[in-house]
Design an enzyme around this catalytic site. Structure first.
Site, short mmCIF file in Angstrom:
data_model
loop_
_atom_site.label_atom_id
_atom_site.label_comp_id
_atom_site.label_asym_id
_atom_site.label_seq_id
_atom_site.Cartn_x
_atom_site.Cartn_y
_atom_site.Cartn_z
N GLU A 122 5.46 5.96 -10.14
CA GLU A 122 4.10 5.83 -9.61
C GLU A 122 3.80 6.93 -8.60
OE1 GLU A 122 3.40 1.08 -10.20
OE2 GLU A 122 4.03 1.74 -8.22
N LEU A 147 -4.88 -7.27 -6.33
CA LEU A 147 -4.50 -8.45 -7.12
C LEU A 147 -5.68 -9.31 -7.58
CD1 LEU A 147 -1.22 -9.52 -5.32
CD2 LEU A 147 -1.53 -8.13 -7.39
N ASP A 179 -5.91 -5.54 -17.72
CA ASP A 179 -4.96 -4.58 -18.30
C ASP A 179 -5.30 -4.12 -19.72
OD1 ASP A 179 -3.49 -4.92 -15.96
OD2 ASP A 179 -2.30 -6.54 -16.82
N ASN A 224 -6.76 1.94 -12.69
CA ASN A 224 -5.70 1.04 -12.22
C ASN A 224 -4.34 1.59 -12.62
OD1 ASN A 224 -4.54 -1.40 -11.17
ND2 ASN A 224 -4.36 -2.19 -13.26
N HIS A 272 -0.59 0.06 -13.67
CA HIS A 272 0.16 -1.16 -14.00
C HIS A 272 1.63 -0.79 -14.10
CE1 HIS A 272 0.64 -5.22 -15.44
NE2 HIS A 272 1.50 -4.75 -16.32
N GLY A 331 0.78 -1.24 0.00
CA GLY A 331 0.00 0.00 0.00
C GLY A 331 0.80 1.28 0.00
N SER A 332 2.04 1.23 -0.50
CA SER A 332 2.80 2.49 -0.52
C SER A 332 2.16 3.51 -1.48
CB SER A 332 4.27 2.24 -0.86
OG SER A 332 4.44 1.80 -2.18
N ASN A 333 1.58 3.02 -2.57
CA ASN A 333 0.86 3.94 -3.45
C ASN A 333 -0.39 4.48 -2.76
OD1 ASN A 333 1.82 4.30 -6.41
ND2 ASN A 333 2.25 2.15 -5.93
C1 GRF Z 1 2.64 -1.15 -7.81
O1 GRF Z 1 3.86 -1.35 -8.47
C2 GRF Z 1 1.51 -1.10 -8.79
O2 GRF Z 1 1.87 -0.64 -10.03
C3 GRF Z 1 1.09 -2.52 -8.90
O3 GRF Z 1 1.26 -3.06 -7.62
C4 GRF Z 1 2.28 -2.35 -6.93
C5 GRF Z 1 1.74 -1.96 -5.59
O4 GRF Z 1 2.73 -1.46 -4.74
N1 GRF Z 1 -0.23 -2.62 -9.46
P1 GRF Z 1 2.33 -0.79 -3.36
O5 GRF Z 1 1.48 -1.82 -2.60
O6 GRF Z 1 1.57 0.45 -3.66
O7 GRF Z 1 3.61 -0.51 -2.64
#
Ligand code: GRF
Length: 187
Positions: free
Chosen positions: A173, A84, A144, A101, A103, A12-14
């Site tokens: 990202e 996922l 995708d 999404n 990718h 979940g870093s994003n």
């Molecule tokens: C990211 O690289 C995103 O592109 C992919 O899954 C990864 C998630 O990373 N769909 P995080 O959990 O946000 O660190």
């Protein structure tokens, strides 16, 4: 307020980066973090940042109306950030062009079933690509394959390992995903 629910299965870093980006936005709020994994670290991050979260099993997401009801009540848009599970058709039908999404590669290359996480970066390395990147796209019924909203590239050197590639992609990202989300939902 435009309400966004984030769906995530992992670290979940994003998700954290997106939550922080919108924390004082006047127009957009992250209303919920939803996960199909009860031990996903994204749930800790949500808690720490004061965002409501909930876990649904894969079966509940696919079959229950409770999940759809919550989304309809709590979200105008859905953002997938490392989610996922395939998004069930009835959710896609209820949110046409409202599910976004990210990718970690330049689609249509390195997309489709099995192409997630480090699998993507290992395949990119194996094929000796000189660049990779991110693709932000709408979600449709096929993995995708929804309309592309935005892509950004980064160079790969011959001594970059799959881990190095992953780091470069994550940087892209963090840099682009929140602002592209903002632009897309405010259109
Ligand atoms: C990211 O690289 C995103 O592109 C992919 O899954 C990864 C998630 O990373 N769909 P995080 O959990 O946000 O660190």
């Amino acid at each position: 307020m435009i309400k966004i629910a984030i769906l995530a299965s992992g670290s979940g870093s994003n998700a954290e980066n997106i939550i922080k980006y919108f924390s004082d936005d006047k127009n957009i709020e992250i209303s919920y973090v939803l996960s199909n994994k009860k031990d996903a670290f994204v749930l800790e991050r949500a808690k720490k940042l004061g965002i409501k979260s909930q876990v649904f099993t894969n079966k509940e997401m696919k079959e229950d109306t409770l999940f759809l009801d919550l989304l309809k009540r709590e979200a105008d848009f859905i953002v997938l950030a490392g989610f996922l599970l395939k998004v069930p058709g009835h959710i896609i039908a209820a949110f046409p062009n409202k599910i976004i999404n990210i990718h970690p590669a330049l689609l249509p290359k390195y997309g489709g079933k099995g192409m997630y996480g480090m699998n993507v970066h290992k395949a990119v390395k194996q094929n000796k690509e000189s660049e990779t990147g991110i693709t932000i796209h709408f979600v449709n019924e096929n993995y995708d394959e929804g309309a592309i909203i935005y892509q950004a590239k980064t160079k790969i050197t011959t001594d970059d390992t799959p881990d190095d590639i992953a780091k470069k992609v994550h940087q892209l990202e963090y840099q682009h995903f929140p602002r592209v989300i903002k632009k897309t939902v405010e259109l």
